[in-house]
Structure formats: C-alpha cells, structure tokens
Design an enzyme around this catalytic site. Structure first.
Site, PDB file in Angstrom:
ATOM      1  N   GLN A 240       6.023 -27.672 -21.065  1.00 29.52           N
ATOM      2  CA  GLN A 240       4.903 -28.247 -21.811  1.00 29.52           C
ATOM      3  C   GLN A 240       3.585 -27.728 -21.262  1.00 29.52           C
ATOM      4  OE1 GLN A 240       4.848 -32.515 -21.857  1.00 29.52           O
ATOM      5  NE2 GLN A 240       2.972 -32.654 -23.044  1.00 29.52           N
TER       6      GLN A 240
ATOM      7  N   GLY B 107      -2.161 -33.126 -17.630  1.00 34.55           N
ATOM      8  CA  GLY B 107      -1.104 -32.314 -17.021  1.00 34.55           C
ATOM      9  C   GLY B 107      -1.249 -32.095 -15.535  1.00 34.55           C
ATOM     10  N   GLU B 108      -1.981 -32.984 -14.838  1.00 36.77           N
ATOM     11  CA  GLU B 108      -2.191 -32.762 -13.406  1.00 36.77           C
ATOM     12  C   GLU B 108      -0.886 -32.821 -12.620  1.00 36.77           C
ATOM     13  OE1 GLU B 108      -4.770 -34.499  -9.613  1.00 36.77           O
ATOM     14  OE2 GLU B 108      -5.497 -34.801 -11.651  1.00 36.77           O
ATOM     15  N   ARG B 109       0.065 -33.667 -13.045  1.00 32.10           N
ATOM     16  CA  ARG B 109       1.358 -33.736 -12.356  1.00 32.10           C
ATOM     17  C   ARG B 109       2.054 -32.378 -12.384  1.00 32.10           C
ATOM     18  NH1 ARG B 109       5.549 -36.183 -14.357  1.00 32.10           N
ATOM     19  NH2 ARG B 109       6.861 -36.709 -12.618  1.00 32.10           N
TER      20      ARG B 109
ATOM     21  N   GLU C 264      -4.015 -40.896 -22.289  1.00 33.11           N
ATOM     22  CA  GLU C 264      -2.745 -40.236 -21.978  1.00 33.11           C
ATOM     23  C   GLU C 264      -2.039 -40.960 -20.839  1.00 33.11           C
ATOM     24  OE1 GLU C 264      -0.549 -36.481 -20.077  1.00 33.11           O
ATOM     25  OE2 GLU C 264      -2.566 -37.066 -19.496  1.00 33.11           O
ATOM     26  N   ASN C 265      -2.812 -41.391 -19.824  1.00 32.85           N
ATOM     27  CA  ASN C 265      -2.207 -42.095 -18.701  1.00 32.85           C
ATOM     28  C   ASN C 265      -1.668 -43.453 -19.114  1.00 32.85           C
ATOM     29  OD1 ASN C 265      -2.251 -40.532 -16.245  1.00 32.85           O
ATOM     30  ND2 ASN C 265      -4.464 -40.530 -16.417  1.00 32.85           N
TER      31      ASN C 265
ATOM     32  N   ARG D 174       1.712 -43.331 -20.604  1.00 23.02           N
ATOM     33  CA  ARG D 174       2.832 -42.935 -19.757  1.00 23.02           C
ATOM     34  C   ARG D 174       3.705 -44.140 -19.458  1.00 23.02           C
ATOM     35  NH1 ARG D 174       2.778 -38.184 -16.970  1.00 23.02           N
ATOM     36  NH2 ARG D 174       4.115 -39.143 -15.419  1.00 23.02           N
TER      37      ARG D 174
END
Length: 295
Positions: A71, A90-92, A124-125, A128
């Site tokens: 992704q 997308g930091e993870r 986005e967070n 999750r």
C-alpha cells in the site's frame, strides 16, 4: 472562496481522488504514483499517533522484507525542505520499511495544506482498528479544538454514536498518571471510565492495577469511593436523592468533555434554577478555566 471540504474524507476518499479522472482539482496533484527514496521522506510533526508497538513494527518489517510495501504512502511536498516529502498517512509503513532495509517506497503525492494534513491524519488514525481509547479520544479532541466539529458532526461523519464520543472525551479529564496507565495498557477504557466520577482517581487506579481487578470490580470500587463521606470535618448535609433525566446527564457529559474538567448539574425539581459545579484537580486546571471564562 473555496467551500470547506466535509469531514470524513478519510484515506480511501483521498486515494479515490488521486485515481479519478481529471477534475477542477487536478492542479493539486503533483505525481499520482511515485517511488520516493526513503531518506527523503520526513514524518509529520503533527501526527496524532505517538505510540508505535515495537512487536508490530518488527512483524510488519518482516512482511515488507518478504513481500515489499503493497500500500503506497500518502505524501505531500515538504513545506520547508526542498526535494523532500512529508508523510500524510503511512508512518507505520515508513518506520517498518527502514527496519527492513528498504531504500524507496511507493507513494501517492498530493499538495495539501497544514489543516488538511492534520485533519486527514487524525481521521485516518481514528479509523484504525488498533487505536487505543486514549489516542482515539485525543483525536476527537483535536478535531473539535482545531476544526470546530461538534460531537454530533463527528458521530455522523465517522459512524460513531455521540455517547461513544462523549464517553471517550471524558477520559481526558482524568489526571495524567491515570492516563499514563491507560496509555501503557495497564488500565482498559472500561477501568478508566469507572474512575471519571471519583474525586481522587489515582489511588484507585493504582489499586486496580496492583490487584488486577476486573472492570466490574473497578466500578464497584469507584461507587464505594463516591459514596464514602470524608473522614474528617463536619458530616455532609444529606440531600434527597434525585434521579437526573437523560438530557441533564448528556449536558453534564458534553460540558465535561468540552472543559476537560468534571462538571455536575443540580437542577431543582420543578424549578428554573440550580447549580453548575466544575471540579479542578490542581491550580493549573483552575488557571486554564479562568482564562477560558475570561475570553
């Protein structure tokens, strides 16, 4: 003036924008599909998610070594550093890819302003599944403080009930030591909710952790603490028990969430007057309340 975009576009809507046919917003796109050197990608300093599970990062890194990054990240041109990009979502994956020794990452690049970046990152967070209760509550608080969204509007946009949002926001009224236990996973959201109405929640929180009490046991402990009169001083005046109506309880929850301080409303039955009480835990909270009321 360009109309304000509605809340809740989320990551899927953002990707849909990129993949769609050219529209009036086409100039906002820079490169719809790129491979960006990982050393030219910077984290978002306003990222609401602060805690990244080490075990999960290692598992994701192992998956990336085997299958790569499937992704793409959502990036924007960095507002200060030329030829670099800042993470929107997308930091993870970015953190795990560094561990996996990946040198470039697939990315969708959009030209977004600071407000859009923060709002999208928060949304986005919140969406999750593994977000803990405190992170979720802080996300709601940021959306309300920064963008003026109401609990009702957030509920509609994110598919959450107003009571769910209000209950989570009430957790933010707890003292920092209790929030730290919640952040570390030593307390669950259920434990923490039981402590919101307790005058001194920190000792009870420590007791819950040390004894490994269940949520039901924590609720019983909290009820006992609220019902127990002070050990010193004159006996409190006994007042008749009044069952508050749902509207009053909802208003208490809304004010508690908005002020981040415990608020109780005592409305005289059959009358038009009553009392509104705001409880603060320290002088800093009192000072913050005074500043808010004097605006």
């Amino acid at each position: 003036m360009e109309p304000r975009k509605g809340l809740g576009r989320g990551l899927s809507a953002l990707l849909a924008d990129v993949a769609s046919a050219p529209t009036e917003e086409a100039p906002r796109r820079v490169v719809p599909d790129s491979s960006i050197p990982i050393d030219r990608i910077r984290p978002n300093p306003g990222q609401p998610r602060r805690d990244f599970d080490e075990r999960e990062l290692e598992e994701l890194a192992a998956s990336i070594r085997e299958k790569g990054v499937i992704q793409p990240l959502i990036l924007r041109p960095h507002p200060v550093e030329p030829e670099t990009w800042e993470i929107v979502a997308g930091e993870r994956r970015w953190r795990a890819a560094q561990r996996a020794g990946i040198h470039a990452l697939p990315a969708v690049i959009r030209a977004l302003d600071d407000t859009e970046v923060l709002e999208l990152a928060i949304i986005e967070n919140i969406q999750r599944a593994d977000l803990n209760a405190l992170e979720e509550a802080m996300g709601y608080r940021q959306l309300m403080d920064r963008f003026g969204h109401t609990q009702e509007r957030l509920g509609e946009a994110l598919g959450k009930s107003r009571s769910h949002i209000a209950n989570l926001l009430r957790l933010l009224t707890l003292p920092e030591p209790v929030l730290e236990l919640l952040r570390e996973g030593k307390l669950t959201a259920g434990h923490a909710r039981a402590l919101v109405t307790v005058p001194s929640p920190e000792p009870l929180a420590r007791q819950i952790v040390e004894k490994g009490l269940s949520v039901r046991q924590a609720e019983q402990l909290a009820r006992a603490a609220v019902a127990t009169p002070p050990s010193a001083g004159p006996a409190p005046v006994q007042r008749p028990t009044v069952t508050k109506d749902a509207d009053t309880r909802a208003l208490e929850e809304d004010l508690t969430a908005a002020l981040r301080l415990k608020v109780t409303i005592e409305h005289r039955a059959g009358g038009r007057s009553g009392e509104l009480r705001i409880r603060y835990g320290n002088l800093e909270e009192l000072d913050g309340l005074c500043q808010l009321l004097s605006r």
